[in-house]
Design an enzyme around this catalytic site. Structure first.
Site, mmCIF file in Angstrom:
data_model
loop_
_atom_site.group_PDB
_atom_site.id
_atom_site.type_symbol
_atom_site.label_atom_id
_atom_site.label_comp_id
_atom_site.label_asym_id
_atom_site.label_seq_id
_atom_site.Cartn_x
_atom_site.Cartn_y
_atom_site.Cartn_z
ATOM 1 N N LYS A 281 4.332 2.660 5.719
ATOM 2 C CA LYS A 281 4.094 1.248 6.026
ATOM 3 C C LYS A 281 5.185 0.736 6.965
ATOM 4 C CE LYS A 281 2.170 -0.116 1.506
ATOM 5 N NZ LYS A 281 0.869 -0.607 1.962
ATOM 6 N N ARG A 355 -6.339 4.265 -5.050
ATOM 7 C CA ARG A 355 -7.669 4.777 -5.406
ATOM 8 C C ARG A 355 -7.603 6.235 -5.849
ATOM 9 N NH1 ARG A 355 -9.951 3.296 0.409
ATOM 10 N NH2 ARG A 355 -8.223 1.828 0.145
HETATM 11 N N1 BES Z 1 -0.655 -1.395 -2.428
HETATM 12 C C1 BES Z 1 -1.405 -1.503 -1.209
HETATM 13 C C2 BES Z 1 -2.239 -2.787 -1.174
HETATM 14 C C3 BES Z 1 -1.494 -4.080 -1.097
HETATM 15 C C4 BES Z 1 -1.310 -4.723 0.121
HETATM 16 C C5 BES Z 1 -1.029 -4.696 -2.248
HETATM 17 C C6 BES Z 1 -0.650 -5.940 0.170
HETATM 18 C C7 BES Z 1 -0.365 -5.906 -2.196
HETATM 19 C C8 BES Z 1 -0.179 -6.525 -0.986
HETATM 20 C C9 BES Z 1 -2.364 -0.313 -1.086
HETATM 21 O O1 BES Z 1 -1.925 0.856 -1.655
HETATM 22 C C10 BES Z 1 -2.557 -0.048 0.364
HETATM 23 O O2 BES Z 1 -1.632 0.329 0.998
HETATM 24 N N2 BES Z 1 -3.767 -0.238 0.842
HETATM 25 C C11 BES Z 1 -4.093 0.009 2.204
HETATM 26 C C12 BES Z 1 -5.286 0.926 2.238
HETATM 27 C C13 BES Z 1 -5.608 1.427 3.617
HETATM 28 C C14 BES Z 1 -4.547 2.399 4.077
HETATM 29 C C15 BES Z 1 -6.958 2.104 3.592
HETATM 30 C C16 BES Z 1 -4.428 -1.328 2.849
HETATM 31 O O3 BES Z 1 -5.101 -2.137 2.206
HETATM 32 O O4 BES Z 1 -3.969 -1.569 3.944
HETATM 33 MN MN MN Z 2 -0.740 1.976 -0.296
#
Ligand code: BES
Ligand code: MN
Ligand code: ZN
Length: 512
Positions: A281, A355
């Protein structure tokens, strides 16, 4: 904070601070009992109202110090129009008044309830107590500096629930217990979620859960990495590979009912830190990802509340815990892993890790004797974009469970909004070289994530709650609508709604 139930006229109850609600109705500003009080303090309230200092707008606060032997401070909190008044507004008003009382170092705060309020006595008392506990919550254990504010931490020392007669008192007493349980379970969740990830590792979380299970009479089994390997849980194991912290899968049980009682399965995402892994990230908001185990924490908190309230229901809970880091052994884009139910998944993005944990846990849940399954997860940024912190996203293929959850959401005033699970989303997560892929890109990201989970949820009624925006606040907007929520950090989302859901399912015995 000691909580006391008293029978008294509010004007005659000797207390450091007294809460008065003001409504946004010009000819009906206060509840009827306030007249007596006003008389005893030389009509100070009427005077302030005439000066337009009190209009009853939601959140408005007016503080004055009457010439009275009984009361040092009167805290007037606006709650908006009478016809929109609710338990949630009361929860908010008591939270706001508690914060004012703390600033004043007031030893006690009196809240007129029961006969003095146009809400059911028991539910009103519960909301008031919950409001005080949540409103006074702070996560300060790592601060050394003693600012001025810190010195008032112990205040108010007493919350007085004021009722009009014996019957009132009995109901307030009952409501008080409920409010305490819901409030304390919620701040238990907030504490877990707010802990930094160097402290709250999967191992530490498992210890917390073991301690809680012992204290509140839950069964617990910690499934270690070895056993996950035997069970073939390639999702959890894949995510955990990049970290030195070993993953854990917690299996908790609460047997509050008989063999015939409703049996609810709970699954919570427990990523103790989500760096994104190899698909790392951006660093800007990465520190918020210490809260990526809020789903697991909420399930544990709800179990505690349900057990303490002795709700006659059976619960089986699975909490997969892992840390998502880009270590030398980390799972990588392009890898293919096999989930507990035999389905294979092509990793497109290692940041779609939640997931992967849930896939193993949801399919393992299918081997358990449950009538329905609800999972809670801080799953996608997509739901943050779609709904903001205004509501938790609800995905389900079952109308009975959907309706039960929406009703529980209304009753607990934890807002849910139903999102679609369309066939196209299922097509979008089909894999090229494996059965599925773990990311379908930007479009409808919250929906494709839910469609992915659906592949592991089996035939039983299942619902997925995406709490990514509601579990952890980084904008103060929600806390302006619900004054008992913190401006920043963990909210404890999920505890109230799951508790109310369990109560209702235990009463009805089925989803229909
Ligand atoms: N933990 C994150 C989701 C999240 C984002 C929680 C902001 C709280 C605040 C999750 O694991 C994630 O990174 N999701 C990605 C998925 C994508 C890579 C398909 C997302 O939503 O960007
Ligand atoms: Mn994630
Ligand atoms: Zn995550």
């Amino acid at each position: 904070m000691e909580i006391r139930t008293v029978v008294s006229q509010p004007a005659k109850f000797s207390v450091s601070a007294l809460l008065i609600l003001a409504y946004e109705d010009e000819n009906d500003r206060f509840d009827p009992w306030v007249k007596d009080l006003d008389k005893s303090i030389r009509s100070e309230l009427s005077r302030l109202e005439k000066l337009n200092s009190i209009r009853g707008k939601f959140k408005e606060q007016t503080l004055f110090h009457p010439d009275s032997d009984e009361i040092d401070h009167v805290i007037v909190v606006g709650v908006g129009k009478r016809n929109e008044f609710s338990l949630d507004k009361l929860r908010s008003a008591v939270a706001a008044a508690s914060q004012v009382a703390r600033k004043l170092s007031a030893s006690g705060l009196g809240v007129p309830l029961g006969k003095f309020l146009s809400l059911p006595s028991e539910a009103g008392a519960a909301a008031a107590v919950e409001g005080a506990i949540l409103g006074l919550y702070q996560f300060k254990k790592y601060k050394n500096a003693k600012s001025d504010e810190d010195n008032h931490q112990d205040f108010p020392r007493m919350l007085g629930l004021i009722g009009g007669d014996k019957q009132d008192a009995a109901r307030l007493e009952k409501g008080c217990d409920r409010g305490k349980i819901l409030g304390e379970s919620n701040i238990f969740v907030r504490d877990l979620v707010n802990e930094p990830s160097n402290v709250m590792t999967p191992t530490a979380f498992a210890h917390e859960a073991e301690a809680a299970a012992k204290k509140f009479g839950l069964e617990i089994k910690v499934i270690e990495k070895r056993e996950m390997e035997k069970l073939g849980m390639g999702g959890i194991l894949g995510v955990a590979r990049g970290s030195h912290q070993p993953p854990k899968l917690l299996l908790l049980k609460y047997k509050g009912g008989s063999g015939k009682s409703f049996s609810l399965g709970l699954v919570g995402k427990g990523v103790t830190f989500d760096s994104g892994g190899i698909s790392i990230k951006p660093s800007e908001n990465m520190h918020h990802m210490t809260g990526d185990m809020a789903g697991a924490a909420a399930c544990l908190g709800a179990m505690i509340a349900i057990a303490r309230l002795k709700i006659p229901i059976n619960l089986i809970t699975l909490l997969p815990l892992a840390e998502n880091l880009p270590g030398g052994n980390a799972y990588k884009p392009g890898d293919i892993v096999k989930i507990f139910n035999g389905k294979t998944v092509e990793i497109i993005n290692t940041d779609a890790e939640g997931r992967m944990l849930l896939a193993d846990a949801l399919s393992y849940m299918q081997t358990m004797p449950v009538d329905a399954v609800v999972d809670l997860a801080t799953l996608t940024g997509g739901i943050v974009v779609a709904l903001g912190a205004a509501a938790t996203g609800l995905f389900s293929t079952d109308e009975g469970l959907t309706s039960a959850l929406l009703k529980a959401g209304e009753a607990s005033e934890e807002m849910l909004w139903r999102m679609p699970l369309l066939p196209m989303y299922t097509k979008m997560v089909k894999g090229q070289f494996a059965d599925l892929k773990n990311s379908a890109g930007r479009f409808a990201a919250a929906c494709t994530a839910a469609a992915f989970l659906k592949e592991f949820a089996g035939e039983k009624p299942w619902a997925h709650l995406d709490i990514a925006a509601t579990a952890h606040l980084d904008s103060p907007l929600s806390s302006e609508e619900h004054l008992y929520l913190p401006k920043y950090g963990a909210t404890g989302a999920g505890v109230r709604i799951l508790t109310v859901l369990a109560e209702r399912l235990s009463e009805k015995g089925s989803l229909s």
